[in-house]
Design an enzyme around this catalytic site. Structure first.
Site, PDB file in Angstrom:
ATOM      1  N   ASN A 157       7.151   8.203  -4.699  1.00 48.84           N
ATOM      2  CA  ASN A 157       6.139   7.633  -3.824  1.00 48.84           C
ATOM      3  C   ASN A 157       6.161   6.114  -3.974  1.00 48.84           C
ATOM      4  O   ASN A 157       5.994   5.598  -5.085  1.00 48.84           O
ATOM      5  CB  ASN A 157       4.771   8.212  -4.217  1.00 48.84           C
ATOM      6  CG  ASN A 157       3.648   7.782  -3.308  1.00 48.84           C
ATOM      7  OD1 ASN A 157       3.396   6.609  -3.140  1.00 48.84           O
ATOM      8  ND2 ASN A 157       2.937   8.758  -2.752  1.00 48.84           N
ATOM      9  N   ASN A 217      -6.954   1.048  -2.255  1.00 48.80           N
ATOM     10  CA  ASN A 217      -7.132   0.114  -3.363  1.00 48.80           C
ATOM     11  C   ASN A 217      -6.206  -1.091  -3.328  1.00 48.80           C
ATOM     12  O   ASN A 217      -6.228  -1.918  -4.242  1.00 48.80           O
ATOM     13  CB  ASN A 217      -6.971   0.855  -4.695  1.00 48.80           C
ATOM     14  CG  ASN A 217      -8.001   1.953  -4.846  1.00 48.80           C
ATOM     15  OD1 ASN A 217      -9.174   1.756  -4.524  1.00 48.80           O
ATOM     16  ND2 ASN A 217      -7.581   3.117  -5.319  1.00 48.80           N
ATOM     17  N   THR A 218      -5.375  -1.212  -2.297  1.00 46.34           N
ATOM     18  CA  THR A 218      -4.576  -2.411  -2.070  1.00 46.34           C
ATOM     19  C   THR A 218      -5.050  -3.022  -0.757  1.00 46.34           C
ATOM     20  O   THR A 218      -4.939  -2.385   0.295  1.00 46.34           O
ATOM     21  CB  THR A 218      -3.077  -2.083  -1.988  1.00 46.34           C
ATOM     22  OG1 THR A 218      -2.630  -1.578  -3.251  1.00 46.34           O
ATOM     23  CG2 THR A 218      -2.265  -3.316  -1.627  1.00 46.34           C
ATOM     24  N   MET A 262      -7.386   2.134  -9.096  1.00 50.13           N
ATOM     25  CA  MET A 262      -6.330   1.695 -10.006  1.00 50.13           C
ATOM     26  C   MET A 262      -5.567   0.494  -9.449  1.00 50.13           C
ATOM     27  O   MET A 262      -5.228  -0.436 -10.182  1.00 50.13           O
ATOM     28  CB  MET A 262      -5.360   2.845 -10.278  1.00 50.13           C
ATOM     29  CG  MET A 262      -6.016   4.105 -10.852  1.00 50.13           C
ATOM     30  SD  MET A 262      -6.809   3.851 -12.443  1.00 50.13           S
ATOM     31  CE  MET A 262      -5.388   3.619 -13.499  1.00 50.13           C
ATOM     32  N   SER A 312      -3.460   4.257   0.474  1.00 51.39           N
ATOM     33  CA  SER A 312      -4.379   4.013  -0.633  1.00 51.39           C
ATOM     34  C   SER A 312      -5.424   2.982  -0.216  1.00 51.39           C
ATOM     35  O   SER A 312      -5.094   1.982   0.419  1.00 51.39           O
ATOM     36  CB  SER A 312      -3.621   3.484  -1.855  1.00 51.39           C
ATOM     37  OG  SER A 312      -4.527   3.025  -2.844  1.00 51.39           O
ATOM     38  N   LYS A 314       2.533   9.297   3.775  1.00 50.54           N
ATOM     39  CA  LYS A 314       1.262   9.817   3.279  1.00 50.54           C
ATOM     40  C   LYS A 314       0.126   9.090   3.971  1.00 50.54           C
ATOM     41  O   LYS A 314       0.068   7.856   3.972  1.00 50.54           O
ATOM     42  CB  LYS A 314       1.158   9.622   1.757  1.00 50.54           C
ATOM     43  CG  LYS A 314      -0.065  10.298   1.134  1.00 50.54           C
ATOM     44  CD  LYS A 314       0.019  10.283  -0.377  1.00 50.54           C
ATOM     45  CE  LYS A 314      -1.136  11.072  -1.005  1.00 50.54           C
ATOM     46  NZ  LYS A 314      -1.027  11.144  -2.475  1.00 50.54           N
ATOM     47  N   ASN A 322     -11.213   6.466  -8.147  1.00 47.95           N
ATOM     48  CA  ASN A 322     -10.294   5.514  -8.774  1.00 47.95           C
ATOM     49  C   ASN A 322     -10.099   4.287  -7.897  1.00 47.95           C
ATOM     50  O   ASN A 322     -10.123   4.372  -6.667  1.00 47.95           O
ATOM     51  CB  ASN A 322      -8.950   6.179  -9.084  1.00 47.95           C
ATOM     52  CG  ASN A 322      -7.924   5.998  -7.981  1.00 47.95           C
ATOM     53  OD1 ASN A 322      -7.250   4.963  -7.909  1.00 47.95           O
ATOM     54  ND2 ASN A 322      -7.818   7.001  -7.099  1.00 47.95           N
ATOM     55  N   PHE A 378      -2.467   0.543  -7.730  1.00 46.30           N
ATOM     56  CA  PHE A 378      -1.007   0.639  -7.871  1.00 46.30           C
ATOM     57  C   PHE A 378      -0.514  -0.041  -9.145  1.00 46.30           C
ATOM     58  O   PHE A 378       0.482  -0.778  -9.144  1.00 46.30           O
ATOM     59  CB  PHE A 378      -0.292   0.014  -6.662  1.00 46.30           C
ATOM     60  CG  PHE A 378      -0.356   0.813  -5.395  1.00 46.30           C
ATOM     61  CD1 PHE A 378      -0.855   2.103  -5.372  1.00 46.30           C
ATOM     62  CD2 PHE A 378       0.104   0.260  -4.199  1.00 46.30           C
ATOM     63  CE1 PHE A 378      -0.891   2.837  -4.187  1.00 46.30           C
ATOM     64  CE2 PHE A 378       0.073   0.996  -3.009  1.00 46.30           C
ATOM     65  CZ  PHE A 378      -0.430   2.281  -2.998  1.00 46.30           C
ATOM     66  N   ASN A 428      -4.537  11.372   1.431  1.00 45.10           N
ATOM     67  CA  ASN A 428      -4.831  10.539   0.267  1.00 45.10           C
ATOM     68  C   ASN A 428      -6.333  10.592  -0.046  1.00 45.10           C
ATOM     69  O   ASN A 428      -7.071  11.385   0.529  1.00 45.10           O
ATOM     70  CB  ASN A 428      -4.391   9.099   0.546  1.00 45.10           C
ATOM     71  CG  ASN A 428      -3.909   8.367  -0.698  1.00 45.10           C
ATOM     72  OD1 ASN A 428      -4.494   8.506  -1.759  1.00 45.10           O
ATOM     73  ND2 ASN A 428      -2.852   7.586  -0.549  1.00 45.10           N
ATOM     74  N   THR A 429      -6.775   9.728  -0.943  1.00 49.56           N
ATOM     75  CA  THR A 429      -8.187   9.686  -1.298  1.00 49.56           C
ATOM     76  C   THR A 429      -9.025   9.122  -0.152  1.00 49.56           C
ATOM     77  O   THR A 429      -8.513   8.460   0.752  1.00 49.56           O
ATOM     78  CB  THR A 429      -8.407   8.820  -2.550  1.00 49.56           C
ATOM     79  OG1 THR A 429      -7.881   7.500  -2.305  1.00 49.56           O
ATOM     80  CG2 THR A 429      -7.705   9.434  -3.758  1.00 49.56           C
ATOM     81  N   GLY A 489      -8.636  18.251  -2.689  1.00 48.31           N
ATOM     82  CA  GLY A 489      -9.632  19.295  -2.860  1.00 48.31           C
ATOM     83  C   GLY A 489      -9.067  20.670  -3.151  1.00 48.31           C
ATOM     84  O   GLY A 489      -9.763  21.668  -2.989  1.00 48.31           O
TER      85      GLY A 489
END
Length: 377
Positions: free
Chosen positions: A148, A186-187, A121, A184, A223, A119, A123, A252-253, A306
């Site tokens: 979160n 993604n930011t 996404m 994350s 996190k 992903n 946020f 996290n991812t 996982g």
């Protein structure tokens, strides 16, 4: 039901846009559980009813150790419906101070061969003011709720503490615990906030906001990413202790693409993003064990990444996790997945000779395991 879901997933769902299916499925769940009496009936049927599964952590009593990770319900639209699936708690978000649409679509993909999700996404959420209003108007029994929070994309890095603090202040009264998400991928620049030099003032700003809202004692967790170097994991653990955090969520991812069964060209074509699911299993367990060795039982460790089976959850608990979370496991396992995992976990607790799951926390790392249980199926 499980077999039916697997047939449905492999014949139809896997071929449809992942984000569209997410919205359709979540809407259907909210509609079903909005019917009077349905959510309580589901909770009685699917909830973790075994006494061995009760967990006392973060100043709360959790009916079961498995919770839904952040990312599924970003806007607190259906935590009650999600809890009715059998989760012991639900973590909403990631919520940012200001609304944002996230990254361009498509931005959510399945790697079925690897039982994984990719992903980016970004946020996407309606902002902490609207989420707070929605939680204020929530009716009926509330599930145990984690909140979160993350940084708004347009907020400059130097203003991140104030950005997080605004969300914390708005949402504190609705949270059973709060999570500062600095991991994350993604930011842009967000993971830089994991450095101790930037994380310390950020956490202190959130603490001040919680105190200002009258919730100074609200459990605060951070996190972290699985991609941190070992010495950085140690540094965050030490910081969490020195700042009196309640715990750490790991992890996290990942931005790693190593060891995937999916064709590398196909993965590259999907583009950037964080990977969750089975490929994260080994590294997330390594991070968890390192944290337990560093902090012992002084922090509540929450394992995510996982976790597909009761055996996966059991391994995390014995490595030091008091609570565990899943997201991708639900996508591939279907709506009965939380109940199956909790039942299998209760069987493992009994087989190992423990009276409760809490007695097994950290047993493998601390050297207190009484015996090795037979695998659950």
């Amino acid at each position: 039901m499980s077999v039916f879901y697997q047939i449905l997933f492999r014949s139809a769902l896997r071929h449809l846009d992942a984000e569209t299916i997410h919205h359709v499925g979540f809407t259907a769940l909210r509609a079903a559980t909005a019917v009077p009496g349905v959510a309580p009936a589901m909770q009685r049927l699917l909830g973790p009813g075994e006494p061995e599964l009760t967990v006392h952590a973060l100043g709360r009593e959790f009916p079961g150790p498995l919770g839904l990770a952040a990312g599924f319900d970003k806007n607190a639209e259906g935590p009650q419906g999600l809890a009715a699936l059998g989760f012991g708690f639900v973590e909403i978000g990631t919520v940012t101070a200001h609304p944002q649409t996230g990254n361009p679509k498509p931005r959510l993909f399945r790697l079925v061969q690897d039982r994984a999700i990719l992903n980016r996404m970004g946020f996407n959420n309606e902002g902490s003011a609207l989420v707070a209003e929605r939680l204020y108007h929530m009716q009926g029994p509330r599930p145990l709720l984690g909140v979160n929070i993350g940084r708004t994309k347009v907020t400059p890095e130097e203003e991140a503490p104030a950005d997080y603090a605004l969300s914390a202040h708005r949402l504190a009264e609705y949270a059973d615990y709060m999570v500062v998400n600095v991991s994350s991928p993604n930011t842009p620049g967000l993971r830089d906030l994991q450095s101790v030099e930037q994380l310390r003032p950020l956490l202190r700003s959130v603490r001040e906001a919680l105190a200002g809202a009258g919730y100074a004692e609200l459990p605060l967790l951070v996190k972290i990413a699985p991609d941190l170097a070992d010495e950085d994991i140690d540094a965050v653990a030490d910081l969490a202790l020195s700042e009196n955090l309640a715990g750490i969520i790991a992890a996290n991812t990942t931005i790693s693409r190593e060891g995937l069964d999916t064709d590398p060209d196909a993965v590259a074509e999907l583009g950037a993003g964080g990977l969750s699911g089975a490929p994260l299993k080994e590294r997330s367990l390594e991070v968890l064990r390192r944290l337990r060795e560093r902090v012992g039982d002084r922090l509540t460790l929450v394992a995510v990444g996982g976790i597909e089976t009761a055996d996966d959850a059991w391994a995390r608990i014995r490595a030091g996790a008091t609570l565990v979370q899943g997201y991708t496991g639900l996508i591939y396992g279907g709506p009965l997945w939380p109940r199956r995992l909790h039942r299998g976990l209760a069987q493992l607790v009994r087989s190992a000779g423990y009276r409760s799951v809490a007695e097994a926390v950290g047993a493998d790392v601390d050297g207190t395991a009484p015996k090795e249980p037979a695998p659950a199926h």
